[in-house]
Enzyme design. Structure first.
Site, PDB file in Angstrom:
ATOM      1  N   GLY A  61       2.664  12.907  43.560  1.00 37.74           N
ATOM      2  CA  GLY A  61       3.967  13.190  42.957  1.00 37.74           C
ATOM      3  C   GLY A  61       5.031  13.191  44.022  1.00 37.74           C
ATOM      4  O   GLY A  61       4.718  13.301  45.211  1.00 37.74           O
ATOM      5  N   CYS A  88      -3.010  13.154  47.281  1.00 37.00           N
ATOM      6  CA  CYS A  88      -1.698  13.310  47.935  1.00 37.00           C
ATOM      7  C   CYS A  88      -1.064  14.647  47.549  1.00 37.00           C
ATOM      8  O   CYS A  88      -1.530  15.678  47.972  1.00 37.00           O
ATOM      9  CB  CYS A  88      -0.798  12.118  47.638  1.00 37.00           C
ATOM     10  N   TYR A  89      -0.028  14.641  46.688  1.00 32.20           N
ATOM     11  CA  TYR A  89       0.592  15.915  46.299  1.00 32.20           C
ATOM     12  C   TYR A  89      -0.462  16.878  45.764  1.00 32.20           C
ATOM     13  O   TYR A  89      -0.428  18.083  46.030  1.00 32.20           O
ATOM     14  CB  TYR A  89       1.679  15.658  45.250  1.00 32.20           C
ATOM     15  N   HIS A 174      -4.503   6.976  48.060  1.00 34.11           N
ATOM     16  CA  HIS A 174      -4.650   6.671  46.628  1.00 34.11           C
ATOM     17  C   HIS A 174      -5.914   5.855  46.361  1.00 34.11           C
ATOM     18  O   HIS A 174      -5.926   4.646  46.618  1.00 34.11           O
ATOM     19  CB  HIS A 174      -3.425   5.894  46.133  1.00 34.11           C
ATOM     20  N   GLU A 176      -6.980   4.975  43.502  1.00 32.29           N
ATOM     21  CA  GLU A 176      -6.856   4.249  42.237  1.00 32.29           C
ATOM     22  C   GLU A 176      -6.276   2.842  42.407  1.00 32.29           C
ATOM     23  O   GLU A 176      -6.395   2.019  41.513  1.00 32.29           O
ATOM     24  CB  GLU A 176      -6.006   5.066  41.241  1.00 32.29           C
ATOM     25  N   ASP A 231      -3.395  -5.414  18.871  1.00 30.98           N
ATOM     26  CA  ASP A 231      -3.384  -3.982  18.581  1.00 30.98           C
ATOM     27  C   ASP A 231      -3.463  -3.721  17.077  1.00 30.98           C
ATOM     28  O   ASP A 231      -4.306  -2.971  16.607  1.00 30.98           O
ATOM     29  CB  ASP A 231      -2.121  -3.318  19.152  1.00 30.98           C
ATOM     30  N   LYS A 396      -4.701  -1.114  26.859  1.00 32.21           N
ATOM     31  CA  LYS A 396      -4.821  -2.459  26.270  1.00 32.21           C
ATOM     32  C   LYS A 396      -6.206  -3.081  26.502  1.00 32.21           C
ATOM     33  O   LYS A 396      -6.782  -3.670  25.591  1.00 32.21           O
ATOM     34  CB  LYS A 396      -3.746  -3.362  26.888  1.00 32.21           C
TER      35      LYS A 396
HETATM   36  P1  XMP Z   1       7.945  -4.624  29.628  1.00 34.09           P
HETATM   37  O1  XMP Z   1       9.105  -5.464  29.198  1.00 34.09           O
HETATM   38  O2  XMP Z   1       8.167  -3.172  29.375  1.00 34.09           O
HETATM   39  O3  XMP Z   1       6.747  -5.043  28.678  1.00 34.09           O
HETATM   40  O4  XMP Z   1       7.518  -4.912  31.035  1.00 34.09           O
HETATM   41  C1  XMP Z   1       5.399  -4.736  28.915  1.00 34.09           C
HETATM   42  C2  XMP Z   1       4.576  -5.426  27.858  1.00 34.09           C
HETATM   43  O5  XMP Z   1       4.820  -4.824  26.582  1.00 34.09           O
HETATM   44  C3  XMP Z   1       5.270  -5.796  25.655  1.00 34.09           C
HETATM   45  N1  XMP Z   1       6.265  -5.128  24.806  1.00 34.09           N
HETATM   46  C4  XMP Z   1       6.008  -4.621  23.580  1.00 34.09           C
HETATM   47  N2  XMP Z   1       4.884  -4.638  22.855  1.00 34.09           N
HETATM   48  N3  XMP Z   1       6.025  -3.480  21.112  1.00 34.09           N
HETATM   49  C5  XMP Z   1       4.910  -4.062  21.606  1.00 34.09           C
HETATM   50  O6  XMP Z   1       3.890  -4.069  20.923  1.00 34.09           O
HETATM   51  C6  XMP Z   1       7.187  -3.435  21.790  1.00 34.09           C
HETATM   52  O7  XMP Z   1       8.183  -2.918  21.325  1.00 34.09           O
HETATM   53  C7  XMP Z   1       7.165  -4.040  23.105  1.00 34.09           C
HETATM   54  N4  XMP Z   1       8.110  -4.183  24.063  1.00 34.09           N
HETATM   55  C8  XMP Z   1       7.522  -4.852  25.103  1.00 34.09           C
HETATM   56  C9  XMP Z   1       5.841  -6.913  26.494  1.00 34.09           C
HETATM   57  O8  XMP Z   1       5.831  -8.152  25.818  1.00 34.09           O
HETATM   58  C10 XMP Z   1       4.915  -6.888  27.690  1.00 34.09           C
HETATM   59  O9  XMP Z   1       3.719  -7.564  27.426  1.00 34.09           O
END
Ligand code: XMP
Length: 542
Positions: A61, A88-89, A174, A176, A231, A396
């Site tokens: 942190g 770390c922290y 770290h 991880e 999803d 994911k």
């Molecule tokens: P960012 O733009 O935050 O996106 O780097 C990371 C990943 O998330 C996807 N993304 C979404 N997926 N609903 C979703 O199911 C959303 O509202 C949303 N916004 C971003 C984006 O395409 C990337 O893979």
């Protein structure tokens, strides 16, 4: 909301003290097969103790343990008698709490470094005596607490690791991150010390998740917002297994889909999802609600709210849709729809964390809000449905593993992520039918060309698409001056979307895409390639 399995599995808890790597620690532990939850350091003790953690990991942190109002070590951790790994922290907190001394180091250690193991075995069992590690700290432990012994040192820290007989460890680096070469082996040693069984498997998740959905919904009926992505497909499949014909899926075309997407997604999903899928074309309603809106967060809110209104209208019978697609089952489906009180969504763990709502909707938590994911933060408060979110505790890659275990085809499981609010995210500025047509045409070219080249690309590109930028610039086409739109190409390599690097696409491929776009897409005279990583940028533009 379906509850994560918690005490059914041996559980480890990562307490988040604000490090950017806290989620990564959680993922690494789950990769080792142990169910792990990440909670804020100041989560209520009952919430944490309900999980009966076999051990605790205290993240890093940004604070200094001596700063006023700095996060502290929860007493239930100190009193638990269970193994603790402070990173770390987290290490500094352990040292401070048990009577050691922490002070600002002479030299701050950031980035790659090396530690020398002085006490092999235990946490360092099976590891080399010199380890390349990733450091990120200013303060350091100067005097060990009574009962602790030093385990490793580095140039900047006389105590780079410490431990006691009870299995309380501190490490000043770290484990991880992949830069710490043997980090995963070190975490595995800690997991062994906790005695937690590695029984967190997709099969176990599926079984428990089905039982949790049945317990939550009882003999109720549900609708599922199906988008074509992995999803919602996995969520729908789980709920279909739990509820049988009391689930109806609704695919809403909000007019913000990519070229031909509604048809291709439905053709892919209908044979796979064991529940009827209704196709609702609500594009006119969405586009009119988006008129004049340029602020990205407002777009997300409008779309999130309208989604729910469309579901409410479908289930209350106020919205007509094409019943042909339902064939003979139409009567049963209509009856089930009218009784639906539950809405299934494919919300994931990072969405929950990024929306800063780990205890549930509306709660306060330390994680900074990055953006309103439409399936978490953008829902109206007066929504008539109760949510069923079976993937709320998964990352994911875990969803993909569950999808494969459920028998979903790779085309669904490995589909590129696409934001719920669709092209509204990738059109910067106002969303209009004309601008949508421009982006769709350019995006189809980007995707077509990169897909055709995919087999030759190493590492593979993780996500690729076009963005319409609200900037016009001067060009020349034929003998005419033009003043037209700019398209940006975004293509990234990534493991999970949490961090990403811009893809080193071959110049010939980029050249071909650019030439194709300016020749074939009316109103575009310039193409740019985004060469920023995440962080500091994000994958989407917005
Ligand atoms: P960012 O733009 O935050 O996106 O780097 C990371 C990943 O998330 C996807 N993304 C979404 N997926 N609903 C979703 O199911 C959303 O509202 C949303 N916004 C971003 C984006 O395409 C990337 O893979």
């Amino acid at each position: 909301m379906s509850q994560p399995p918690g005490p059914k599995h041996d559980t480890l808890v990562v307490l988040d003290f604000g490090s950017q790597y806290s989620q990564l620690i959680t993922r690494r532990l789950r990769e080792l097969g142990v169910y792990t939850e990440m909670l804020p350091w100041n989560a209520p003790a009952e919430r944490v103790l309900a999980l009966d953690p076999k051990g605790y990991i205290l993240s890093g942190g940004p604070a200094s343990v001596y700063a006023p109002n700095a996060p502290t070590l929860p007493e239930y951790v100190a009193a638990s008698g269970r193994p603790v790994l402070g990173i770390c922290y987290g290490m500094q907190l352990l040292a401070q709490r048990f009577g050691g001394h922490v002070a600002p180091g002479d030299q701050r250690e950031y980035g790659p470094g090396e530690v020398q193991v002085t006490t092999p075995g235990g946490l360092f069992d099976g590891l080399a005596d010199r380890l390349p590690v990733w450091m990120s700290h200013g303060d350091r432990v100067e005097a060990l607490p009574p009962g602790f012994t030093p385990l490793a040192r580095s140039d900047g820290s006389p105590v780079a690791a410490m431990g006691d007989a009870q299995g309380r460890y501190g490490i000043q680096f770290h484990p991880e991150v992949t830069h710490t070469r043997d980090g995963k082996a070190l975490l595995a040693n800690f997991v062994r010390r906790t005695g937690a069984r590695p029984d967190w498997t997709p099969g176990a998740f599926i079984e428990e998740s089905i039982a949790a959905i049945q317990a939550q919904v009882g003999d109720g009926h549900a609708v599922c917002a199906l988008s074509g992505g992995v999803d919602s497909s996995v969520a729908a499949t789980l709920v279909a297994r739990a509820l049988g014909d009391r689930l109806t899926c609704i695919f809403v075309d909000h007019g913000l889909l990519r070229q031909d997407e509604a048809q291709t997604a439905l053709a892919m999903l209908r044979p796979v999802i064991q529940a009827p899928i209704i196709h609702v074309d609500a594009s006119a309603r969405f586009l009119s609600a988006l008129e004049g809106i340029t602020d990205p967060e407002q777009k997300r809110r409008v779309i999130g709210e309208l989604f729910i209104r469309v579901f409410e209208d479908v289930t209350s019978g106020d919205l007509r849709f094409d019943v042909q697609v339902l064939g003979e089952t139409v009567g049963r489906v209509m009856a089930s729809l009218q009784e639906a009180d539950y809405l299934v969504q494919g919300t994931l763990y990072p969405d929950v964390i990024e929306s800063a709502e780990p205890y549930g909707r509306g709660s306060a938590a330390p994680a900074a809000k990055i953006k309103t994911h439409h399936n978490v933060g953008g829902l109206p408060t007066d929504m008539q449905f109760q949510l069923v979110e079976p993937l709320r505790s998964l990352f994911k890659d875990e969803v993909r593993a569950v999808g494969l275990a459920l028998g979903l085809p790779p085309a669904v499981v490995y589909r590129q992520p696409f934001p719920g609010p669709g092209l509204a995210v990738r059109i910067l500025g106002e969303v209009t039918p004309e601008r949508l047509a421009t982006l769709r045409a350019a995006d189809a070219i980007v995707r077509g060309e990169i897909e055709a080249a995919q087999a030759q690309l190493d590492p593979p590109v993780w996500q690729f698409f076009a963005v319409l930028v609200p900037v016009k610039s001067v060009g020349v086409q034929g003998d005419f001056r033009t003043y037209a739109d700019l398209i940006a190409i975004r293509a990234v390599t990534s493991e999970d979307g949490m961090t990403a690097d811009w893809a080193r696409l071959p110049h010939d491929l980029l050249g071909r895409i650019a030439a194709c776009i300016v020749n074939a897409v009316p109103g575009v005279n310039r193409v740019a390639y985004d060469i920023t990583s995440k962080p500091p940028a994000t994958i989407e533009w917005e």
